[in-house]
Write an enzyme that holds these catalytic residues in place. Sequence first.
Site, mmCIF file in Angstrom:
data_model
loop_
_atom_site.group_PDB
_atom_site.id
_atom_site.type_symbol
_atom_site.label_atom_id
_atom_site.label_comp_id
_atom_site.label_asym_id
_atom_site.label_seq_id
_atom_site.Cartn_x
_atom_site.Cartn_y
_atom_site.Cartn_z
ATOM 1 N N ASN A 46 0.830 -1.209 0.000
ATOM 2 C CA ASN A 46 0.000 0.000 0.000
ATOM 3 C C ASN A 46 0.864 1.259 0.000
ATOM 4 O OD1 ASN A 46 0.589 -0.852 2.684
ATOM 5 N ND2 ASN A 46 -1.079 0.366 3.513
ATOM 6 N N GLU A 48 0.288 5.214 0.681
ATOM 7 C CA GLU A 48 -0.646 6.237 1.158
ATOM 8 C C GLU A 48 -0.234 7.619 0.660
ATOM 9 O OE1 GLU A 48 -1.020 5.580 5.407
ATOM 10 O OE2 GLU A 48 -2.255 3.796 5.042
ATOM 11 N N CYS A 57 -4.218 0.803 -2.271
ATOM 12 C CA CYS A 57 -4.081 -0.462 -1.548
ATOM 13 C C CYS A 57 -3.022 -1.348 -2.202
ATOM 14 C CB CYS A 57 -5.401 -1.213 -1.554
ATOM 15 S SG CYS A 57 -6.691 -0.489 -0.544
ATOM 16 N N GLU A 59 -3.193 -4.472 -3.109
ATOM 17 C CA GLU A 59 -3.706 -5.289 -4.216
ATOM 18 C C GLU A 59 -3.793 -4.469 -5.495
ATOM 19 O OE1 GLU A 59 -4.970 -4.770 -1.207
ATOM 20 O OE2 GLU A 59 -6.332 -6.366 -0.596
ATOM 21 N N CYS A 95 -10.273 -5.020 0.187
ATOM 22 C CA CYS A 95 -11.379 -4.054 0.283
ATOM 23 C C CYS A 95 -12.237 -4.144 -0.982
ATOM 24 C CB CYS A 95 -10.831 -2.643 0.491
ATOM 25 S SG CYS A 95 -10.251 -1.852 -1.022
ATOM 26 N N CYS A 98 -10.603 -3.019 -4.273
ATOM 27 C CA CYS A 98 -9.589 -3.967 -4.742
ATOM 28 C C CYS A 98 -10.225 -5.220 -5.338
ATOM 29 C CB CYS A 98 -8.636 -4.345 -3.612
ATOM 30 S SG CYS A 98 -7.497 -2.997 -3.215
HETATM 31 N N1 THU Z 1 -5.379 -1.505 2.565
HETATM 32 C C1 THU Z 1 -4.841 -2.302 1.608
HETATM 33 O O1 THU Z 1 -3.713 -2.092 1.149
HETATM 34 N N2 THU Z 1 -5.583 -3.341 1.156
HETATM 35 C C2 THU Z 1 -6.825 -3.648 1.601
HETATM 36 O O2 THU Z 1 -7.470 -4.540 1.050
HETATM 37 C C3 THU Z 1 -7.378 -2.952 2.762
HETATM 38 C C4 THU Z 1 -6.707 -1.674 3.115
HETATM 39 C C5 THU Z 1 -4.602 -0.355 3.043
HETATM 40 C C6 THU Z 1 -5.138 0.994 2.634
HETATM 41 C C7 THU Z 1 -4.549 1.901 3.696
HETATM 42 O O3 THU Z 1 -3.246 2.301 3.288
HETATM 43 C C8 THU Z 1 -4.435 1.006 4.918
HETATM 44 O O4 THU Z 1 -4.549 -0.334 4.448
HETATM 45 C C9 THU Z 1 -5.493 1.260 5.966
HETATM 46 O O5 THU Z 1 -6.758 1.228 5.417
#
Ligand code: THU
Length: 144
Positions: A46, A48, A57, A59, A95, A98
Amino acid sequence: MQTSAERDRLIGMAREAATGAYAPYSRFHVGAALLFADGSVVTGANVENASYGLSLCAETVAVSAAMAAGRRGGLVAVAVIGGIGGVFGETVTPCGRCRQVLNELAQSGDTDPVIWCAGGEGVFETRLSALLPHAFGPANLGQA
Ligand code: THU
């Protein structure tokens, strides 16, 4: 059908990918690994952003890297793992966004990848079709 050794290897690669997470805001580090039919693996973490809603994310980063490298279809398995500060506890399921992003790559090759959701211990195994039933995808637009 994947073996438990393949599963553990892919989860290990997702875990390794999580070390590349850029997550200064949530501190939730996520790694994803995509296994293709030819045995190759593409990973992501991920990423940010100070404008929080722009965060990507793991994925989505992995699918983007794979597709930007020319990959279409052949997606047979996905591993995802995450935890605060890189300490893995509860299993992480992809999520909603994704799931849709993964579906684009899967439907482009007409596969229904197994999804291994990992954590500190134990693995939740499911399929993309179970996480995203009745998916809208390329077929709806007359694509492969
Ligand atoms: N996140 C992912 O990378 N994948 C997911 O399927 C769920 C959430 C990340 C997004 C964000 O950077 C952190 O987790 C908190 O939500």
